[in-house]
Design a protein around this motif. Structure first.
Motif, PDB file in Angstrom:
ATOM      1  N   ASP A  18      11.401   4.113  -8.969  1.00  0.00           N
ATOM      2  CA  ASP A  18      10.991   2.722  -8.754  1.00  0.00           C
ATOM      3  C   ASP A  18       9.539   2.407  -9.082  1.00  0.00           C
ATOM      4  OD1 ASP A  18       9.661   3.841  -6.613  1.00  0.00           O
ATOM      5  OD2 ASP A  18      10.666   2.656  -5.079  1.00  0.00           O
TER       6      ASP A  18
ATOM      7  N   TRP B 219       9.481  -9.984  -1.986  1.00  0.00           N
ATOM      8  CA  TRP B 219      10.029  -8.910  -1.167  1.00  0.00           C
ATOM      9  C   TRP B 219       9.688  -9.140   0.289  1.00  0.00           C
ATOM     10  CZ3 TRP B 219       7.321  -8.131  -5.692  1.00  0.00           C
ATOM     11  CH2 TRP B 219       8.047  -7.607  -6.759  1.00  0.00           C
TER      12      TRP B 219
ATOM     13  N   SER C 185       8.585  -0.865   2.814  1.00  0.00           N
ATOM     14  CA  SER C 185       8.741  -0.255   1.495  1.00  0.00           C
ATOM     15  C   SER C 185       8.613   1.251   1.640  1.00  0.00           C
ATOM     16  CB  SER C 185       7.679  -0.780   0.540  1.00  0.00           C
ATOM     17  OG  SER C 185       7.562   0.083  -0.573  1.00  0.00           O
TER      18      SER C 185
ATOM     19  N   HIS D 247       5.993   2.752  -0.842  1.00  0.00           N
ATOM     20  CA  HIS D 247       4.602   2.558  -0.420  1.00  0.00           C
ATOM     21  C   HIS D 247       4.271   3.393   0.815  1.00  0.00           C
ATOM     22  CE1 HIS D 247       4.998  -0.803  -3.177  1.00  0.00           C
ATOM     23  NE2 HIS D 247       3.685  -0.880  -3.200  1.00  0.00           N
TER      24      HIS D 247
ATOM     25  N   THR E 254       5.974  -5.116   3.590  1.00  0.00           N
ATOM     26  CA  THR E 254       5.681  -6.112   2.560  1.00  0.00           C
ATOM     27  C   THR E 254       6.097  -7.461   3.129  1.00  0.00           C
ATOM     28  OG1 THR E 254       6.232  -4.457   0.910  1.00  0.00           O
ATOM     29  CG2 THR E 254       6.135  -6.755   0.161  1.00  0.00           C
TER      30      THR E 254
ATOM     31  N   ARG F 199       0.368  -7.105   2.375  1.00  0.00           N
ATOM     32  CA  ARG F 199       0.873  -5.787   2.787  1.00  0.00           C
ATOM     33  C   ARG F 199       0.221  -5.395   4.111  1.00  0.00           C
ATOM     34  NH1 ARG F 199       4.045  -3.631  -0.978  1.00  0.00           N
ATOM     35  NH2 ARG F 199       3.764  -4.203  -3.178  1.00  0.00           N
TER      36      ARG F 199
ATOM     37  N   TYR G 163       0.021   0.440  -6.325  1.00  0.00           N
ATOM     38  CA  TYR G 163       0.644   0.280  -5.007  1.00  0.00           C
ATOM     39  C   TYR G 163      -0.038  -0.784  -4.139  1.00  0.00           C
ATOM     40  CZ  TYR G 163       3.708   4.305  -5.684  1.00  0.00           C
ATOM     41  OH  TYR G 163       4.691   5.163  -6.130  1.00  0.00           O
TER      42      TYR G 163
ATOM     43  N   HIS H 142      14.672  -4.223   5.222  1.00  0.00           N
ATOM     44  CA  HIS H 142      13.981  -4.800   4.070  1.00  0.00           C
ATOM     45  C   HIS H 142      14.797  -5.978   3.546  1.00  0.00           C
ATOM     46  CE1 HIS H 142      10.746  -5.080   1.356  1.00  0.00           C
ATOM     47  NE2 HIS H 142      10.471  -3.783   1.226  1.00  0.00           N
TER      48      HIS H 142
ATOM     49  N   ASN I  45      17.255  -0.349   4.457  1.00  0.00           N
ATOM     50  CA  ASN I  45      16.955  -0.271   3.029  1.00  0.00           C
ATOM     51  C   ASN I  45      17.571   0.978   2.383  1.00  0.00           C
ATOM     52  OD1 ASN I  45      15.744  -0.177   0.510  1.00  0.00           O
ATOM     53  ND2 ASN I  45      13.652  -0.299   1.254  1.00  0.00           N
TER      54      ASN I  45
END
Lengths: 328, 328
Positions: free
Chosen positions: A94, A148, A153, A156, A173, A199, A224, A249, A278
């Motif tokens: 990703d 998002w 995440s 991240h 996020t 973030r 990131y 998510h 997620n």
């Protein structure tokens, strides 16, 4: 005749694949491969083996598709090309910016071995990418937006965990509400990365770690975090466990576009996901696409593929006739 | 080298195709075919011919894909198989219950002629079908919901217009708000057709027509109205023109599903459309898929296809490399 699956890496994603396989009667889990001591793993499928990843090659005739459940930062760039020399593979790579080079490496390995390798499968990249593609082809005169969250995440969080002095981390996020409203109104606003999301990072640091350095390393991390307004909170392990153990998510892909001889009509196409877990949703996407990879390979296709290349019908256990009668 | 398009039938859909072709530089309109007097049509593309539909066969070498813009009730069941014997074709056949027989007829004709026929292309059937398929494959343990509107259904308006004594008609499909809320909450309600939507019809009747009979014929019309609560209003031609000349529509496909070893996590996948012009959006979908049909035929494929069969990348004028770099 079931589709025989192997899992490489038994973290959140690997466990999600194991759970998803159970919901698909035509798919069967044969083995979980790990770089840890196999004796240390307890899996939920009594009929599947647990083996060290060095033993994977020996299972090449008993597995139709190997699902790679490692991280994008350091695992998959090595693993996917390596295992595409032995198996049909699916990964969820990703790091958007590095997809072209990852594709090239997997394509070379898979073509040489006569295998199919599907990369960047999941929801973003994956289902979100597909929705960007479809909507963009339908409305060539238009604007794309991807939002998002709010959600964790994994990529991240994983990236923060690799920083020296970090024991655990969770990154949320968060979409900026005003930006979302402006887009859905059809106003076609021009938004910077920073205007669309913020973030928020929760970090458990080692005793005596330099928190100022950790915070700086997070906020300046290329691709990131460097393009976002980021907030960092240092918390205890106990608070992490109590308040941040879930992995929810979601997000949405929106395209607004104009049609007509004078662009007089506006359309809004929106695809949205609201996910309790997620990794389990990502795993569920991967298992559906593993079925398609199996079929492509049966047809004699080889090389690296993405979600863009697979006919949607290949994802389903139903026949074309059943699909037309029930879903079209 | 452009993709050369023909249009059969120059109503709302045909004009929408003409407008959509202009937004796609790799696609070119060569001719519009009509069953009316060609001299009576004024089109917007000076470089395209206007011909009677009996002259279509003579253009077989100058058209790559013929787009059939007739109605599903009586036109397409005849036209699509007939023209699939001469051209690659795309239609938007939308009588869900009759898709299997339509598929069989088009498949036989197209295979015999070495052509590709794509049926039931648009947004429903079409993009909504694709979203039902993808979400159903990802979340096999779940529930599907499709809501339409508020908007004008061309198929239903057309069906009412065929009733004796009706000069003009406009049918609005309206989702029931409580049903929508129950679905999005993840409660997985069991909803009847009647609980999900209502239908509202505005009719201009002939002077002296039997309004009670017209209303009865509408409300009992099989597949179209018999399973819904329908309200019928008789209005003047002037009011029709003033208040009901647009063709807005929209809707959403929602799938809720559970994952995990104990189905402990719930997910909501939603695809929604908000359209200023239903025929222009449908036409825009069709033109993107016409590109895919052209490519399939170039590959040597033949027979009837649906949106389920086409690799998404085939819809785009971009190369695989460009798509991976920009949209994945």
């Amino acid at each position: 005749m079931t589709i025989r699956i192997g899992i490489l890496g038994y973290g959140n994603l690997g466990r999600g694949v194991e759970a998803a396989v159970r919901q698909n009667p035509d798919v069967e889990l044969k083995a979980v491969f790990t770089r840890r001591d196999p004796a240390s793993l307890t899996i939920q499928t009594p009929t599947a083996k647990v083996l060290h990843q060095d033993q994977a090659a020996g299972m090449r005739d008993e597995i139709d598709v190997l699902i790679l459940c490692g991280g994008s930062a350091t695992d998959l760039p090595q693993q996917t090309p390596a295992f595409a020399s032995i198996f049909n593979v699916v990964d969820s790579f990703d790091t958007h910016a590095r997809i072209p080079e990852h594709f090239a490496a997997v394509d070379a390995a898979a073509k040489k071995a006569g295998k199919v390798g599907l990369i960047s499968c999941g929801w973003d990249p994956g289902m979100f990418s597909l929705n960007r593609l479809y909507a963009g082809c339908i409305l060539p005169q238009g604007q794309d937006y991807t939002f998002w969250g709010k959600g964790v995440s994994q990529g991240h969080s994983d990236a923060v965990r690799r920083i020296e002095g970090v024991i655990d981390a969770r990154q949320y996020t968060i979409p900026v509400e005003q930006a979302l409203e402006a887009v859905r109104s059809g106003k076609a606003p021009d938004l910077t990365t920073r205007e669309k999301h913020t973030r928020e990072v929760f970090v458990v640091a080692e005793e005596g770690a330099d928190k100022a350095r950790i915070e700086r390393e997070i906020k300046t991390m290329k691709n990131y975090f460097d393009q976002y307004d980021t907030t960092v909170h240092f918390i205890s392990e106990e608070e992490m466990k109590r308040n941040h153990s879930g992995l929810p998510h979601g997000g949405r892909v929106i395209r607004t576009g104009q049609t007509g001889f004078n662009a007089e009509h506006t359309h809004v196409v929106e695809y949205s996901l609201k996910l309790d877990s997620n990794p389990e949703f990502t795993s569920s996407v991967i298992v559906a696409f593993a079925r398609a990879v199996y079929r492509l390979h049966k047809e004699g296709q080889t090389g690296c593929k993405t979600v863009f290349d697979l006919p949607p019908a290949y994802l389903s256990p139903k026949s074309g006739e059943e699909l037309r009668a029930s879903l079209l």
